[in-house]
Design an enzyme around this catalytic site. Structure first.
Site, PDB file in Angstrom:
ATOM      1  N   SER A 187       0.808  -1.545  -0.028  1.00  0.00           N
ATOM      2  CA  SER A 187      -0.074  -0.273  -0.367  1.00  0.00           C
ATOM      3  C   SER A 187       0.987   1.132   0.137  1.00  0.00           C
ATOM      4  CB  SER A 187      -0.519   0.032   1.063  1.00  0.00           C
ATOM      5  OG  SER A 187       0.087   0.005   2.519  1.00  0.00           O
ATOM      6  N   LEU A 242     -11.003  -7.603  -5.792  1.00  0.00           N
ATOM      7  CA  LEU A 242     -12.667  -7.631  -4.598  1.00  0.00           C
ATOM      8  C   LEU A 242     -13.099  -6.402  -5.775  1.00  0.00           C
ATOM      9  CD1 LEU A 242     -13.032  -8.164  -2.444  1.00  0.00           C
ATOM     10  CD2 LEU A 242     -10.367  -8.379  -2.885  1.00  0.00           C
ATOM     11  N   LYS A 272     -21.814  -1.980  -6.340  1.00  0.00           N
ATOM     12  CA  LYS A 272     -22.018  -1.018  -6.814  1.00  0.00           C
ATOM     13  C   LYS A 272     -20.864  -0.975  -8.085  1.00  0.00           C
ATOM     14  CE  LYS A 272     -21.662   2.186  -2.719  1.00  0.00           C
ATOM     15  NZ  LYS A 272     -21.863   1.118  -1.990  1.00  0.00           N
ATOM     16  N   VAL A 320     -21.585   2.895   7.084  1.00  0.00           N
ATOM     17  CA  VAL A 320     -22.607   3.639   7.473  1.00  0.00           C
ATOM     18  C   VAL A 320     -22.909   3.533   9.416  1.00  0.00           C
ATOM     19  CG1 VAL A 320     -24.879   2.444   6.931  1.00  0.00           C
ATOM     20  CG2 VAL A 320     -25.453   4.298   7.190  1.00  0.00           C
ATOM     21  N   THR A 370     -30.910   9.641   4.038  1.00  0.00           N
ATOM     22  CA  THR A 370     -30.800  10.043   2.874  1.00  0.00           C
ATOM     23  C   THR A 370     -32.052   9.852   2.420  1.00  0.00           C
ATOM     24  OG1 THR A 370     -29.575   7.390   2.046  1.00  0.00           O
ATOM     25  CG2 THR A 370     -27.583   9.799   2.352  1.00  0.00           C
TER      26      THR A 370
HETATM   27  N1  LIG Z   1     -16.258  -1.854   2.503  1.00  0.00           N
HETATM   28  C1  LIG Z   1     -16.832  -2.266   1.704  1.00  0.00           C
HETATM   29  O1  LIG Z   1     -18.073  -1.743   2.149  1.00  0.00           O
HETATM   30  C2  LIG Z   1     -16.527  -2.832   0.476  1.00  0.00           C
HETATM   31  C3  LIG Z   1     -17.496  -3.678   0.279  1.00  0.00           C
HETATM   32  C4  LIG Z   1     -17.677  -3.888  -1.477  1.00  0.00           C
HETATM   33  C5  LIG Z   1     -16.086  -4.083  -2.005  1.00  0.00           C
HETATM   34  N2  LIG Z   1     -14.854  -3.319  -1.158  1.00  0.00           N
HETATM   35  C6  LIG Z   1     -14.107  -3.850  -2.071  1.00  0.00           C
HETATM   36  O2  LIG Z   1     -12.988  -4.401  -0.491  1.00  0.00           O
HETATM   37  C7  LIG Z   1     -11.519  -4.002  -1.341  1.00  0.00           C
HETATM   38  C8  LIG Z   1     -11.274  -3.490   0.055  1.00  0.00           C
HETATM   39  O3  LIG Z   1     -12.208  -2.444   0.522  1.00  0.00           O
HETATM   40  P1  LIG Z   1     -11.480  -1.764   1.994  1.00  0.00           P
HETATM   41  O4  LIG Z   1     -12.561  -1.319   2.362  1.00  0.00           O
HETATM   42  O5  LIG Z   1     -10.460  -3.370   3.131  1.00  0.00           O
HETATM   43  O6  LIG Z   1     -10.969  -0.442   1.735  1.00  0.00           O
HETATM   44  P2  LIG Z   1     -10.083   0.229   2.273  1.00  0.00           P
HETATM   45  O7  LIG Z   1     -10.485   0.607   3.773  1.00  0.00           O
HETATM   46  O8  LIG Z   1     -10.175   2.259   2.249  1.00  0.00           O
HETATM   47  O9  LIG Z   1      -8.785   0.045   2.417  1.00  0.00           O
HETATM   48  C9  LIG Z   1      -8.134   0.014   1.245  1.00  0.00           C
HETATM   49  C10 LIG Z   1      -6.539  -0.302   1.055  1.00  0.00           C
HETATM   50  O10 LIG Z   1      -6.176   0.331  -0.093  1.00  0.00           O
HETATM   51  C11 LIG Z   1      -4.974   1.016  -0.304  1.00  0.00           C
HETATM   52  N3  LIG Z   1      -4.973   1.930  -1.732  1.00  0.00           N
HETATM   53  C12 LIG Z   1      -5.926   2.562  -1.883  1.00  0.00           C
HETATM   54  N4  LIG Z   1      -5.162   3.472  -3.075  1.00  0.00           N
HETATM   55  C13 LIG Z   1      -3.817   2.767  -3.487  1.00  0.00           C
HETATM   56  C14 LIG Z   1      -2.995   2.677  -4.530  1.00  0.00           C
HETATM   57  N5  LIG Z   1      -3.030   3.498  -5.485  1.00  0.00           N
HETATM   58  N6  LIG Z   1      -1.937   1.582  -4.895  1.00  0.00           N
HETATM   59  C15 LIG Z   1      -2.240   1.232  -3.200  1.00  0.00           C
HETATM   60  N7  LIG Z   1      -2.344   0.650  -2.523  1.00  0.00           N
HETATM   61  C16 LIG Z   1      -3.818   1.543  -2.298  1.00  0.00           C
HETATM   62  C17 LIG Z   1      -5.283   2.001   1.252  1.00  0.00           C
HETATM   63  O11 LIG Z   1      -3.764   2.334   1.454  1.00  0.00           O
HETATM   64  P3  LIG Z   1      -2.747   3.364   0.959  1.00  0.00           P
HETATM   65  O12 LIG Z   1      -4.134   4.496   1.426  1.00  0.00           O
HETATM   66  O13 LIG Z   1      -2.105   3.477   3.015  1.00  0.00           O
HETATM   67  O14 LIG Z   1      -2.223   3.307  -0.618  1.00  0.00           O
HETATM   68  C18 LIG Z   1      -5.603   0.728   2.136  1.00  0.00           C
HETATM   69  O15 LIG Z   1      -4.761   0.064   2.150  1.00  0.00           O
HETATM   70  C19 LIG Z   1     -11.652  -2.254  -2.347  1.00  0.00           C
HETATM   71  O16 LIG Z   1     -11.505  -3.118  -3.494  1.00  0.00           O
HETATM   72  C20 LIG Z   1     -13.332  -2.557  -1.886  1.00  0.00           C
HETATM   73  O17 LIG Z   1     -13.808  -1.700  -3.617  1.00  0.00           O
HETATM   74  C21 LIG Z   1     -15.698  -2.670   0.034  1.00  0.00           C
END
Ligand SMILES: NC(=O)c1ccc[n+]([C@@H]2O[C@H](COP(=O)([O-])OP(=O)(O)OC[C@H]3O[C@@H](n4cnc5c(N)ncnc54)[C@H](OP(=O)(O)O)[C@@H]3O)[C@@H](O)[C@H]2O)c1
Length: 341
Positions: free
Chosen positions: A42, A131, A135, A183, A199
């Protein structure tokens, strides 16, 4: 059905410091303490520094922290050397930020996906799970559109692997309870202001726990044949029930739907139904052109084609989380001291 065994294997998680990345790390160390190497990839050194305190190298010699951006192809190739399994979780995921900064979202979510695929094909990686999100299904916002594009890239990557036995697949699910920016933590904080903004009172969302998400990723790593979108069967909640669970005595003013939001989320559209199979605990959307035999796949997993026109929508879901169940889930997964009174 194969059972995953990461003993002695090298795993890389892009976005390893995020909500899912941390849950995966916790589970990997608890289920396979003898994992060969676990690379957290990351950008932000501060998040890595904090995570490293939780996983000191003396106690967790397999962990490595690799600063890098998924936009940087060369860095990814370097990070993937010697890696067996990749979980691609890095993304820009905030709908309104993606609407406002579209090019940045495309660079990370689409360019990043292309780079991850390239790096995996250039190295000896054998399994890749990316992942996705509800959406990405019939997307109306840029975040969803970039994730759908990413899904397509990962699915199609199976067609360009040549003799390389690597398998790419996708796991798609809905709101992860308690994840960054979701949320429930938002409402828990917002209680201090004395009101919980709604919302749209009709709004529903799918709900999955972090561990539920991790389970689906592990299942995909062990069982993907290449090109599947794995979709767990999960319940929905009404946004009004979340507000009722957290602040029943508070005002719940209606503030209007935000740009790019839907009233209900979808994971499988009626148009996907022709390629969607019911696998018991989950659904799988199969690629339209696969490199393996469909009959063998159906036999191996007992897969049943869903009825034509079937869709999987948070509004018409048959499973719901009640207000009381939401309260218990908050205590179990987010804050053991939670009380709504
Ligand atoms: N959370 C949900 O409700 C949800 C639901 C469905 C799907 N997802 C999917 O699940 C995945 C993980 O979600 P999450 O909730 O764990 O997200 P998160 O908590 O926002 O974590 C995102 C991670 O990606 C890293 N990151 C972001 N931009 C990056 C880049 N350009 N290069 C390298 N690392 C990067 C961030 O670290 P740094 O900022 O330090 O780089 C962080 O480690 C995502 O693909 C999301 O679309 C999430």
């Amino acid at each position: 059905m194969n059972k995953l065994d990461l003993t002695g294997k090298s795993v890389l998680i892009t976005g390893g410091t995020g909500s899912l990345g941390k849950a995966l790390t916790r589970r990997i160390f608890s289920e396979w303490p003898e994992v060969g190497r676990l690379v957290i990839f990351s950008r932000d050194e501060q998040k890595q520094f904090q995570m490293a305190q939780q996983y000191p190298s003396g106690k967790y010699p397999a962990i490595r922290f690799f600063i890098g951006d998924v936009r940087d192809r060369e860095r990814l190739v370097r990070a993937m050397r010697g890696i067996d399994y990749v979980i691609h979780a890095a993304a820009m995921k905030h709908v309104h930020l993606a609407e406002y900064n579209p090019s940045e979202c495309i660079k990370t979510n689409v360019g990043g996906a292309e780079n991850v695929i390239h790096a995996c094909l250039e190295t000896q990686v054998s399994r890749v799970v990316a992942l996705s999100t509800d959406k990405a299904c019939a997307p109306i916002n840029l975040y969803g559109a970039t994730k759908l594009t990413s899904d397509k890239l990962f699915i199609a990557a199976n067609n360009i692997r040549g003799k390389n036995p690597i398998r790419f697949s996708v796991v798609r699910y809905g709101n992860v309870m308690g994840s960054n920016g979701s949320v429930i933590p938002f409402f828990l904080k917002k209680r201090a202001d004395g009101f919980l903004p709604i919302t749209d009172p009709r709004m529903t969302r799918f709900n999955i726990s972090l561990d539920g998400g991790v389970d689906m990723v592990f299942h995909a790593l062990a069982n993907a044949w290449g090109g599947e979108i794995f979709i767990p069967k999960i319940p929905s909640y009404r946004i009004t029930d979340v507000a009722e669970a957290i602040g029943p005595e508070m005002e719940h003013p209606i503030v209007g739907i935000r740009p790019g939001e839907k009233i209900h989320e979808e994971m499988i559209t009626a148009s996907d139904s022709f390629n969607t199979y019911d696998m018991g605990k989950y659904y799988v959307i199969l690629p339209t052109s696969s490199v393996w035999n469909l009959e063998e796949f159906k036999q191996e997993f007992g897969a049943k084609l869903v009825p034509a026109g079937f869709s999987y929508n948070s509004g018409s879901n048959t499973e719901w989380v009640s207000v009381e169940e939401l309260r218990q889930l908050i205590r179990d997964h987010i804050d053991p001291t939670f009380s709504h009174a």
